[in-house]
Motif scaffolding. Structure first.
Motif, PDB file in Angstrom:
ATOM      1  N   VAL A 187      28.140  23.422 -30.929  1.00  0.00           N
ATOM      2  CA  VAL A 187      28.720  24.293 -31.952  1.00  0.00           C
ATOM      3  C   VAL A 187      28.965  23.497 -33.234  1.00  0.00           C
ATOM      4  CG1 VAL A 187      30.784  25.631 -32.576  1.00  0.00           C
ATOM      5  CG2 VAL A 187      29.708  25.956 -30.346  1.00  0.00           C
ATOM      6  N   GLN A 188      29.406  22.255 -33.091  1.00  0.00           N
ATOM      7  CA  GLN A 188      29.635  21.422 -34.270  1.00  0.00           C
ATOM      8  C   GLN A 188      28.322  21.155 -35.011  1.00  0.00           C
ATOM      9  OE1 GLN A 188      32.901  20.644 -35.232  1.00  0.00           O
ATOM     10  NE2 GLN A 188      31.748  20.313 -37.093  1.00  0.00           N
ATOM     11  N   TYR A 247      25.842  23.210 -35.143  1.00  0.00           N
ATOM     12  CA  TYR A 247      25.582  24.470 -35.839  1.00  0.00           C
ATOM     13  C   TYR A 247      26.424  24.559 -37.115  1.00  0.00           C
ATOM     14  CZ  TYR A 247      25.567  29.393 -36.998  1.00  0.00           C
ATOM     15  OH  TYR A 247      25.468  30.580 -37.673  1.00  0.00           O
ATOM     16  N   LEU A 248      27.710  24.267 -37.005  1.00  0.00           N
ATOM     17  CA  LEU A 248      28.604  24.347 -38.158  1.00  0.00           C
ATOM     18  C   LEU A 248      28.248  23.330 -39.236  1.00  0.00           C
ATOM     19  CD1 LEU A 248      31.980  24.914 -36.291  1.00  0.00           C
ATOM     20  CD2 LEU A 248      30.625  26.611 -37.564  1.00  0.00           C
ATOM     21  N   ASN A 249      27.627  22.217 -38.838  1.00  0.00           N
ATOM     22  CA  ASN A 249      27.194  21.190 -39.793  1.00  0.00           C
ATOM     23  C   ASN A 249      25.815  21.483 -40.378  1.00  0.00           C
ATOM     24  OD1 ASN A 249      29.562  19.778 -39.341  1.00  0.00           O
ATOM     25  ND2 ASN A 249      28.652  18.358 -37.892  1.00  0.00           N
TER      26      ASN A 249
END
Length: 136
Positions: free
Chosen positions: A69-70, A72-74
């Motif tokens: 998820v991190q 993706y967020l980055n």
């Protein structure tokens, strides 16, 4: 209608692996453009290695999910899918080549434990679509 025919032709040439065209000027243009292939991402196909149990994978999943998820967020992970055979996932990473994608993936917990196989495929624009905008 003409655009549809050119699209069908372009896709047919791609799928059959045609290496030459009947119009030399168009073929030369396409070959020159193919030489400058643009990689816009890397598809990573992850498969659980033979002999690895579901329990081994599931023990790592909370950390794996958080770190994925991190990514993706980055902005490093564009798309992610489950494999329909249940043996892994498919990621589309925002990476310029397979080595950059490999560097991204090696930081994830499942990769660190070496319980997944990774296949890296660089992807980019569908080159035969250039036939739609090429001047005959």
């Amino acid at each position: 209608m003409k655009a549809i025919r050119y699209t069908i032709l372009a896709l047919t040439l791609t799928l059959t692996g045609a290496s030459s065209m009947t119009t030399p000027s168009l073929a030369q243009t396409t070959q020159a453009q193919a030489a400058s292939t643009i990689t816009t991402g890397v598809m990573v196909i992850l498969t659980v290695k033979a002999g690895v149990t579901r329990d081994q994978v599931m023990a790592v999943m909370p950390d794996e999910i958080r770190q994925t998820v991190q990514l993706y967020l980055n902005g490093k992970l564009r798309e992610w899918y489950s494999r329909s055979d249940g043996r892994g996932v498919v990621f589309l990473l925002d990476a310029k080549d397979a080595s950059e994608a490999h560097a991204i993936m090696e930081g994830l917990p499942l990769s660190k434990l070496d319980i997944m196989d990774h296949d890296y495929i660089a992807v980019g624009p569908l080159l035969p679509l250039r036939l739609l905008v090429a001047r005959p």
